[in-house]
Design a protein around this motif. Sequence first.
Motif, PDB file in Angstrom:
ATOM      1  N   GLY A  91       0.803  -1.219   0.000  1.00  0.00           N
ATOM      2  CA  GLY A  91       0.000   0.000   0.000  1.00  0.00           C
ATOM      3  C   GLY A  91       0.834   1.266   0.000  1.00  0.00           C
ATOM      4  N   HIS A  92       0.168   2.373  -0.298  1.00  0.00           N
ATOM      5  CA  HIS A  92       0.802   3.694  -0.231  1.00  0.00           C
ATOM      6  C   HIS A  92       0.762   4.147   1.225  1.00  0.00           C
ATOM      7  CE1 HIS A  92       1.587   7.930  -0.832  1.00  0.00           C
ATOM      8  NE2 HIS A  92       1.768   7.735  -2.125  1.00  0.00           N
ATOM      9  N   PRO A  93       1.892   4.568   1.804  1.00  0.00           N
ATOM     10  CA  PRO A  93       1.924   4.895   3.235  1.00  0.00           C
ATOM     11  C   PRO A  93       0.954   5.989   3.649  1.00  0.00           C
ATOM     12  CG  PRO A  93       3.911   5.679   2.089  1.00  0.00           C
ATOM     13  CD  PRO A  93       3.202   4.760   1.159  1.00  0.00           C
ATOM     14  N   ALA A  94       0.623   6.923   2.748  1.00  0.00           N
ATOM     15  CA  ALA A  94      -0.263   8.029   3.119  1.00  0.00           C
ATOM     16  C   ALA A  94      -1.731   7.728   2.839  1.00  0.00           C
ATOM     17  CB  ALA A  94       0.146   9.298   2.366  1.00  0.00           C
ATOM     18  N   ARG A  95      -2.003   6.514   2.316  1.00  0.00           N
ATOM     19  CA  ARG A  95      -3.378   6.208   1.929  1.00  0.00           C
ATOM     20  C   ARG A  95      -4.016   5.160   2.831  1.00  0.00           C
ATOM     21  NH1 ARG A  95      -5.026   7.381  -3.395  1.00  0.00           N
ATOM     22  NH2 ARG A  95      -5.983   5.342  -3.580  1.00  0.00           N
ATOM     23  N   ASN A  96      -3.395   4.873   3.976  1.00  0.00           N
ATOM     24  CA  ASN A  96      -4.013   3.911   4.882  1.00  0.00           C
ATOM     25  C   ASN A  96      -5.161   4.590   5.634  1.00  0.00           C
ATOM     26  OD1 ASN A  96      -3.162   4.723   7.790  1.00  0.00           O
ATOM     27  ND2 ASN A  96      -1.243   4.855   6.619  1.00  0.00           N
ATOM     28  N   PRO A  97      -6.174   3.830   6.068  1.00  0.00           N
ATOM     29  CA  PRO A  97      -7.377   4.415   6.661  1.00  0.00           C
ATOM     30  C   PRO A  97      -7.114   5.357   7.829  1.00  0.00           C
ATOM     31  CG  PRO A  97      -7.735   2.102   6.154  1.00  0.00           C
ATOM     32  CD  PRO A  97      -6.287   2.369   5.911  1.00  0.00           C
ATOM     33  N   LYS A  98      -6.165   5.023   8.701  1.00  0.00           N
ATOM     34  CA  LYS A  98      -5.887   5.864   9.863  1.00  0.00           C
ATOM     35  C   LYS A  98      -5.354   7.226   9.439  1.00  0.00           C
ATOM     36  CE  LYS A  98      -5.062   2.154  13.212  1.00  0.00           C
ATOM     37  NZ  LYS A  98      -4.088   1.545  14.149  1.00  0.00           N
ATOM     38  N   HIS A  99      -4.487   7.226   8.436  1.00  0.00           N
ATOM     39  CA  HIS A  99      -3.900   8.484   7.971  1.00  0.00           C
ATOM     40  C   HIS A  99      -4.956   9.350   7.276  1.00  0.00           C
ATOM     41  CE1 HIS A  99      -0.317  10.888   6.912  1.00  0.00           C
ATOM     42  NE2 HIS A  99      -1.044  11.243   5.857  1.00  0.00           N
ATOM     43  N   VAL A 100      -5.866   8.713   6.567  1.00  0.00           N
ATOM     44  CA  VAL A 100      -6.876   9.447   5.811  1.00  0.00           C
ATOM     45  C   VAL A 100      -7.818  10.224   6.727  1.00  0.00           C
ATOM     46  CG1 VAL A 100      -8.893   9.168   4.297  1.00  0.00           C
ATOM     47  CG2 VAL A 100      -6.781   7.938   3.804  1.00  0.00           C
ATOM     48  N   ILE A 101      -8.097   9.701   7.910  1.00  0.00           N
ATOM     49  CA  ILE A 101      -9.055  10.357   8.812  1.00  0.00           C
ATOM     50  C   ILE A 101      -8.368  11.110   9.956  1.00  0.00           C
ATOM     51  CG2 ILE A 101     -10.839   8.659   8.304  1.00  0.00           C
ATOM     52  CD1 ILE A 101     -10.254   7.367  11.014  1.00  0.00           C
ATOM     53  N   ALA A 102      -7.045  11.070  10.016  1.00  0.00           N
ATOM     54  CA  ALA A 102      -6.328  11.690  11.136  1.00  0.00           C
ATOM     55  C   ALA A 102      -6.456  13.215  11.113  1.00  0.00           C
ATOM     56  CB  ALA A 102      -4.857  11.292  11.089  1.00  0.00           C
ATOM     57  N   GLU A 108       1.151  18.748   3.951  1.00  0.00           N
ATOM     58  CA  GLU A 108       2.121  18.902   2.879  1.00  0.00           C
ATOM     59  C   GLU A 108       2.191  17.598   2.089  1.00  0.00           C
ATOM     60  OE1 GLU A 108       3.600  21.674   2.158  1.00  0.00           O
ATOM     61  OE2 GLU A 108       2.922  22.792   3.923  1.00  0.00           O
ATOM     62  N   GLY A 109       2.313  17.712   0.776  1.00  0.00           N
ATOM     63  CA  GLY A 109       2.438  16.515  -0.045  1.00  0.00           C
ATOM     64  C   GLY A 109       1.258  15.579   0.139  1.00  0.00           C
ATOM     65  N   TRP A 110       1.571  14.310   0.355  1.00  0.00           N
ATOM     66  CA  TRP A 110       0.519  13.303   0.460  1.00  0.00           C
ATOM     67  C   TRP A 110      -0.300  13.411   1.738  1.00  0.00           C
ATOM     68  CZ3 TRP A 110      -1.892  10.491  -2.952  1.00  0.00           C
ATOM     69  CH2 TRP A 110      -1.292  10.284  -4.199  1.00  0.00           C
ATOM     70  N   ASP A 111       0.083  14.285   2.656  1.00  0.00           N
ATOM     71  CA  ASP A 111      -0.783  14.546   3.813  1.00  0.00           C
ATOM     72  C   ASP A 111      -2.081  15.222   3.375  1.00  0.00           C
ATOM     73  OD1 ASP A 111       0.960  13.405   5.587  1.00  0.00           O
ATOM     74  OD2 ASP A 111       1.912  15.290   6.158  1.00  0.00           O
ATOM     75  N   LYS A 112      -2.138  15.706   2.149  1.00  0.00           N
ATOM     76  CA  LYS A 112      -3.371  16.290   1.625  1.00  0.00           C
ATOM     77  C   LYS A 112      -4.404  15.215   1.300  1.00  0.00           C
ATOM     78  CE  LYS A 112      -1.006  20.307  -0.337  1.00  0.00           C
ATOM     79  NZ  LYS A 112      -0.725  21.117  -1.549  1.00  0.00           N
ATOM     80  N   PHE A 113      -3.969  13.955   1.261  1.00  0.00           N
ATOM     81  CA  PHE A 113      -4.918  12.854   1.042  1.00  0.00           C
ATOM     82  C   PHE A 113      -5.585  12.559   2.386  1.00  0.00           C
ATOM     83  CE2 PHE A 113      -6.545   8.705  -0.044  1.00  0.00           C
ATOM     84  CZ  PHE A 113      -6.828   8.815  -1.395  1.00  0.00           C
ATOM     85  N   ASN A 114      -6.501  13.424   2.749  1.00  0.00           N
ATOM     86  CA  ASN A 114      -7.073  13.431   4.093  1.00  0.00           C
ATOM     87  C   ASN A 114      -8.467  14.050   4.035  1.00  0.00           C
ATOM     88  OD1 ASN A 114      -7.442  15.201   6.732  1.00  0.00           O
ATOM     89  ND2 ASN A 114      -6.147  13.458   7.296  1.00  0.00           N
ATOM     90  N   VAL A 115      -9.430  13.421   4.701  1.00  0.00           N
ATOM     91  CA  VAL A 115     -10.822  13.877   4.592  1.00  0.00           C
ATOM     92  C   VAL A 115     -10.997  15.316   5.060  1.00  0.00           C
ATOM     93  CG1 VAL A 115     -11.805  11.560   4.770  1.00  0.00           C
ATOM     94  CG2 VAL A 115     -11.375  12.864   6.856  1.00  0.00           C
ATOM     95  N   HIS A 116     -10.261  15.726   6.081  1.00  0.00           N
ATOM     96  CA  HIS A 116     -10.405  17.083   6.601  1.00  0.00           C
ATOM     97  C   HIS A 116      -9.890  18.108   5.593  1.00  0.00           C
ATOM     98  CE1 HIS A 116     -11.409  15.131  10.356  1.00  0.00           C
ATOM     99  NE2 HIS A 116     -10.258  14.463  10.320  1.00  0.00           N
TER     100      HIS A 116
END
Length: 290
Positions: A91-102, A108-116
């Motif tokens: 998997g992509h490290p920034a696309r795991n469920p916990k990271h997505v809803i954190a 910055e960067g892939w931290d933008k892959f986030n529901v908030h």
Amino acid sequence: ITIDIDSSYEAVITIDGRGNGQSDRPKGPAAYQDHEQVADVVAVMDAVGVDKAVLAGVSYGGQLAGLLAANHPERVLGAVLIGPSIIFGPGHPARNPKHVIAELERHEGWDKFNVHYWRKHYPDFVDFFFGQTYPESHSTKQIEDALGWGLETTGERVADSVLGRGISQNNGEDVFRRIRCPVLVIHGDNDHVIPHGKGVAAANATGGSLVTIAGGGHLPQARDPVLVNRLMKAFGDRGAPPAARRTTWKRGSSRDKRVLYLSSPIGLGHARRDLAVAEALRELRPELKV
């Protein structure tokens, strides 16, 4: 979905998934679960009177095509999975469920892959995401098109769709191992969105063939449409399960450098100018074929 209507006519039907294009935009993650979206595809097939089809799914569409092939084998002649966003494999490290809803302090960067972030800064996310989708050079047109389509929906609906996929379901490797129809996986080895390893895992689980696009990104059907169209047509024309193969397609240094120079000279002077330009190109790049 590619559909054989009769022996003399072949139709291609494309489906806008929920939350996109001209399809409805239901609210809430429950509306975007895998089984709901698989049911949408079956409903479209029923509506147009098609019993069986060769499926082609891109990214999450690859997951849905695989689930449809496994759970409705009587409806699927074959499945083409392009950069499949399946739930097994690396998997992509920034696309795991916990990271997505954190709740993150910075995005910055892939931290933008986030529901908030999607809910507050969706246009910026779209700009970032599709920049990652096409790592290949000379992809400006594809990126511009993707930005336009991405902005047709909202961050709320994207959040719903991603959270809906994460609702507990048994849609992993065991399900893909039940697939009995022919499978072709196409995946770029420079895919920044879905790791190439997922394509390998999909091919291994299904006993399918894998075509790796060297240096390719996440949407090869847009960046290398001729290649992908030819691969899909050859796959659909076989009519019988091919032997599983692993092949790699290369662009760039593996092929001759060529330029098609189009000229519309008004007179002899213009023709001489264009010939001079062609000669100058050859002097600058002796390996270039004009």
